[in-house]
Write a protein that holds these residues in place. Structure first.
Motif, PDB file in Angstrom:
ATOM      1  N   LYS A  10       0.820  -1.215   0.000  1.00 10.56           N
ATOM      2  CA  LYS A  10       0.000   0.000   0.000  1.00 10.56           C
ATOM      3  C   LYS A  10       0.854   1.265   0.000  1.00 10.56           C
ATOM      4  CE  LYS A  10      -3.933   2.062   2.343  1.00 10.56           C
ATOM      5  NZ  LYS A  10      -4.837   1.973   3.485  1.00 10.56           N
ATOM      6  N   ALA A  11       2.029   1.170   0.586  1.00 10.90           N
ATOM      7  CA  ALA A  11       2.917   2.339   0.689  1.00 10.90           C
ATOM      8  C   ALA A  11       3.466   2.792  -0.661  1.00 10.90           C
ATOM      9  CB  ALA A  11       4.072   2.023   1.641  1.00 10.90           C
ATOM     10  N   VAL A  12       3.474   1.916  -1.668  1.00 14.22           N
ATOM     11  CA  VAL A  12       4.064   2.279  -2.964  1.00 14.22           C
ATOM     12  C   VAL A  12       3.028   2.455  -4.079  1.00 14.22           C
ATOM     13  CG1 VAL A  12       6.272   1.189  -2.406  1.00 14.22           C
ATOM     14  CG2 VAL A  12       4.524  -0.118  -3.626  1.00 14.22           C
ATOM     15  N   ILE A  13       1.761   2.175  -3.781  1.00 14.30           N
ATOM     16  CA  ILE A  13       0.702   2.321  -4.780  1.00 14.30           C
ATOM     17  C   ILE A  13       0.300   3.797  -4.864  1.00 14.30           C
ATOM     18  CG2 ILE A  13      -1.708   1.730  -5.271  1.00 14.30           C
ATOM     19  CD1 ILE A  13      -1.165  -1.004  -4.054  1.00 14.30           C
ATOM     20  N   PRO A  14       0.019   4.297  -6.081  1.00 14.77           N
ATOM     21  CA  PRO A  14      -0.379   5.699  -6.225  1.00 14.77           C
ATOM     22  C   PRO A  14      -1.628   6.025  -5.406  1.00 14.77           C
ATOM     23  CG  PRO A  14      -0.205   4.625  -8.381  1.00 14.77           C
ATOM     24  CD  PRO A  14       0.012   3.579  -7.349  1.00 14.77           C
ATOM     25  N   GLY A  15      -1.715   7.248  -4.942  1.00 17.19           N
ATOM     26  CA  GLY A  15      -2.865   7.686  -4.148  1.00 17.19           C
ATOM     27  C   GLY A  15      -4.127   7.812  -4.980  1.00 17.19           C
ATOM     28  N   ARG A  16      -5.232   8.059  -4.317  1.00 18.99           N
ATOM     29  CA  ARG A  16      -6.530   8.160  -4.989  1.00 18.99           C
ATOM     30  C   ARG A  16      -6.599   9.320  -5.970  1.00 18.99           C
ATOM     31  NH1 ARG A  16     -11.051   5.572  -1.786  1.00 18.99           N
ATOM     32  NH2 ARG A  16      -9.942   4.356  -0.227  1.00 18.99           N
ATOM     33  N   THR A  17      -5.848  10.359  -5.728  1.00 17.06           N
ATOM     34  CA  THR A  17      -5.911  11.526  -6.612  1.00 17.06           C
ATOM     35  C   THR A  17      -5.199  11.293  -7.940  1.00 17.06           C
ATOM     36  OG1 THR A  17      -3.950  12.454  -5.557  1.00 17.06           O
ATOM     37  CG2 THR A  17      -6.091  13.158  -4.697  1.00 17.06           C
ATOM     38  N   SER A  18      -4.213  10.398  -7.956  1.00 12.05           N
ATOM     39  CA  SER A  18      -3.459  10.175  -9.188  1.00 12.05           C
ATOM     40  C   SER A  18      -3.844   8.888  -9.919  1.00 12.05           C
ATOM     41  CB  SER A  18      -1.959  10.155  -8.882  1.00 12.05           C
ATOM     42  OG  SER A  18      -1.658   9.084  -8.009  1.00 12.05           O
ATOM     43  N   SER A  19      -4.788   8.112  -9.378  1.00 14.44           N
ATOM     44  CA  SER A  19      -5.193   6.863 -10.015  1.00 14.44           C
ATOM     45  C   SER A  19      -6.715   6.796 -10.089  1.00 14.44           C
ATOM     46  CB  SER A  19      -4.661   5.671  -9.225  1.00 14.44           C
ATOM     47  OG  SER A  19      -5.119   4.468  -9.803  1.00 14.44           O
ATOM     48  N   LEU A  20      -7.221   6.422 -11.239  1.00 13.40           N
ATOM     49  CA  LEU A  20      -8.662   6.316 -11.436  1.00 13.40           C
ATOM     50  C   LEU A  20      -9.174   4.895 -11.262  1.00 13.40           C
ATOM     51  CD1 LEU A  20      -8.906   8.527 -14.634  1.00 13.40           C
ATOM     52  CD2 LEU A  20      -9.313   9.206 -12.276  1.00 13.40           C
ATOM     53  N   TYR A  21      -8.299   3.960 -10.903  1.00 15.91           N
ATOM     54  CA  TYR A  21      -8.646   2.553 -10.867  1.00 15.91           C
ATOM     55  C   TYR A  21      -8.667   2.008  -9.443  1.00 15.91           C
ATOM     56  CZ  TYR A  21      -7.509   2.998 -15.783  1.00 15.91           C
ATOM     57  OH  TYR A  21      -7.468   3.403 -17.080  1.00 15.91           O
ATOM     58  N   THR A  22      -9.422   0.951  -9.265  1.00 21.39           N
ATOM     59  CA  THR A  22      -9.394   0.182  -8.034  1.00 21.39           C
ATOM     60  C   THR A  22      -8.366  -0.919  -8.223  1.00 21.39           C
ATOM     61  OG1 THR A  22     -11.710   0.614  -7.568  1.00 21.39           O
ATOM     62  CG2 THR A  22     -10.714  -1.290  -6.484  1.00 21.39           C
ATOM     63  N   ILE A  23      -7.486  -1.083  -7.266  1.00 23.07           N
ATOM     64  CA  ILE A  23      -6.425  -2.093  -7.364  1.00 23.07           C
ATOM     65  C   ILE A  23      -6.697  -3.178  -6.326  1.00 23.07           C
ATOM     66  CG2 ILE A  23      -3.959  -2.545  -7.111  1.00 23.07           C
ATOM     67  CD1 ILE A  23      -3.528   0.389  -7.959  1.00 23.07           C
ATOM     68  N   ARG A  24      -6.687  -4.427  -6.781  1.00 17.72           N
ATOM     69  CA  ARG A  24      -6.861  -5.562  -5.884  1.00 17.72           C
ATOM     70  C   ARG A  24      -5.776  -6.587  -6.187  1.00 17.72           C
ATOM     71  NH1 ARG A  24     -11.842  -9.838  -5.547  1.00 17.72           N
ATOM     72  NH2 ARG A  24     -11.030 -10.965  -3.762  1.00 17.72           N
ATOM     73  N   VAL A  25      -5.006  -6.926  -5.196  1.00 15.81           N
ATOM     74  CA  VAL A  25      -3.966  -7.942  -5.343  1.00 15.81           C
ATOM     75  C   VAL A  25      -4.382  -9.146  -4.510  1.00 15.81           C
ATOM     76  CG1 VAL A  25      -1.551  -8.508  -4.924  1.00 15.81           C
ATOM     77  CG2 VAL A  25      -2.164  -6.203  -5.663  1.00 15.81           C
ATOM     78  N   VAL A  26      -4.429 -10.315  -5.146  1.00 14.33           N
ATOM     79  CA  VAL A  26      -4.800 -11.556  -4.466  1.00 14.33           C
ATOM     80  C   VAL A  26      -3.593 -12.479  -4.494  1.00 14.33           C
ATOM     81  CG1 VAL A  26      -6.324 -13.567  -4.479  1.00 14.33           C
ATOM     82  CG2 VAL A  26      -7.208 -11.323  -5.132  1.00 14.33           C
ATOM     83  N   SER A  27      -3.247 -13.018  -3.334  1.00 15.20           N
ATOM     84  CA  SER A  27      -2.128 -13.945  -3.247  1.00 15.20           C
ATOM     85  C   SER A  27      -2.620 -15.232  -2.599  1.00 15.20           C
ATOM     86  CB  SER A  27      -1.003 -13.323  -2.413  1.00 15.20           C
ATOM     87  OG  SER A  27       0.060 -14.219  -2.276  1.00 15.20           O
ATOM     88  N   ASP A  28      -2.707 -16.290  -3.384  1.00 16.44           N
ATOM     89  CA  ASP A  28      -3.142 -17.589  -2.863  1.00 16.44           C
ATOM     90  C   ASP A  28      -1.925 -18.400  -2.462  1.00 16.44           C
ATOM     91  OD1 ASP A  28      -5.829 -17.060  -3.320  1.00 16.44           O
ATOM     92  OD2 ASP A  28      -5.749 -17.839  -5.364  1.00 16.44           O
ATOM     93  N   ILE A  29      -1.766 -18.609  -1.172  1.00 11.11           N
ATOM     94  CA  ILE A  29      -0.646 -19.379  -0.627  1.00 11.11           C
ATOM     95  C   ILE A  29      -1.182 -20.744  -0.212  1.00 11.11           C
ATOM     96  CG2 ILE A  29       1.069 -19.510   1.216  1.00 11.11           C
ATOM     97  CD1 ILE A  29       1.672 -17.304  -0.781  1.00 11.11           C
ATOM     98  N   LEU A  30      -0.566 -21.804  -0.693  1.00 10.11           N
ATOM     99  CA  LEU A  30      -1.052 -23.150  -0.428  1.00 10.11           C
ATOM    100  C   LEU A  30      -0.436 -23.785   0.804  1.00 10.11           C
ATOM    101  CD1 LEU A  30      -1.081 -24.424  -4.115  1.00 10.11           C
ATOM    102  CD2 LEU A  30      -2.942 -23.402  -2.796  1.00 10.11           C
ATOM    103  N   GLU A  31       0.560 -23.150   1.384  1.00 14.03           N
ATOM    104  CA  GLU A  31       1.194 -23.673   2.586  1.00 14.03           C
ATOM    105  C   GLU A  31       1.628 -22.486   3.431  1.00 14.03           C
ATOM    106  OE1 GLU A  31       4.972 -26.462   3.772  1.00 14.03           O
ATOM    107  OE2 GLU A  31       4.018 -26.744   1.839  1.00 14.03           O
ATOM    108  N   SER A  32       1.581 -22.617   4.739  1.00 12.35           N
ATOM    109  CA  SER A  32       1.934 -21.509   5.609  1.00 12.35           C
ATOM    110  C   SER A  32       3.285 -21.745   6.256  1.00 12.35           C
ATOM    111  CB  SER A  32       0.869 -21.335   6.695  1.00 12.35           C
ATOM    112  OG  SER A  32       1.222 -20.262   7.534  1.00 12.35           O
ATOM    113  N   ASN A  33       4.296 -21.184   5.684  1.00  8.80           N
ATOM    114  CA  ASN A  33       5.627 -21.200   6.258  1.00  8.80           C
ATOM    115  C   ASN A  33       6.016 -19.773   6.601  1.00  8.80           C
ATOM    116  OD1 ASN A  33       6.197 -23.950   6.243  1.00  8.80           O
ATOM    117  ND2 ASN A  33       6.664 -23.887   4.073  1.00  8.80           N
TER     118      ASN A  33
END
Length: 106
Positions: A10-33
């Motif tokens: 979130k710290a490196v994604i452009p702010g709401r004023t400079s981006s017109l898009y909704t950003i969604r990142v999904v990370s599917d992890i199959l094991e918890s290490n």
């Protein structure tokens, strides 16, 4: 996504004023290490870059834990599930070359 992984991206994604898009990142992890959430950070960064999102800096993460009974002190990375049984506390750090917006004690 784990809180520290989400916070670091979130710290490196452009702010709401400079981006017109909704950003969604999904990370599917199959094991918890120990490094699975840090894999989400690295994979999330690569997917944002591939999608053309103008991130301010690439983000990377690492999970570190002291080795069991090692002299001198040895730091282990890429912690697996068996190492978590020892109850030794570790550290997860995610950030850019300029800052580390996310820390987590494991």
């Amino acid at each position: 996504m784990v809180l520290s992984a989400a916070r670091s991206l979130k710290a490196v994604i452009p702010g709401r004023t400079s981006s017109l898009y909704t950003i969604r990142v999904v990370s599917d992890i199959l094991e918890s290490n120990g490094s699975s959430s840090m894999a989400s950070v690295c994979g999330g960064t690569l997917s944002l870059m591939d999608a053309g999102v103008p991130i301010s800096d690439p983000v990377a993460g690492i999970s570190i834990r002291p080795g069991e009974g090692a002299e001198p002190l040895v730091l282990l990375t890429d912690i697996n599930g068996a190492m978590r049984i020892t109850r030794r506390h570790g550290l997860k750090v995610a950030g850019t070359s300029a800052a580390s917006p996310a820390f987590s004690s494991t």
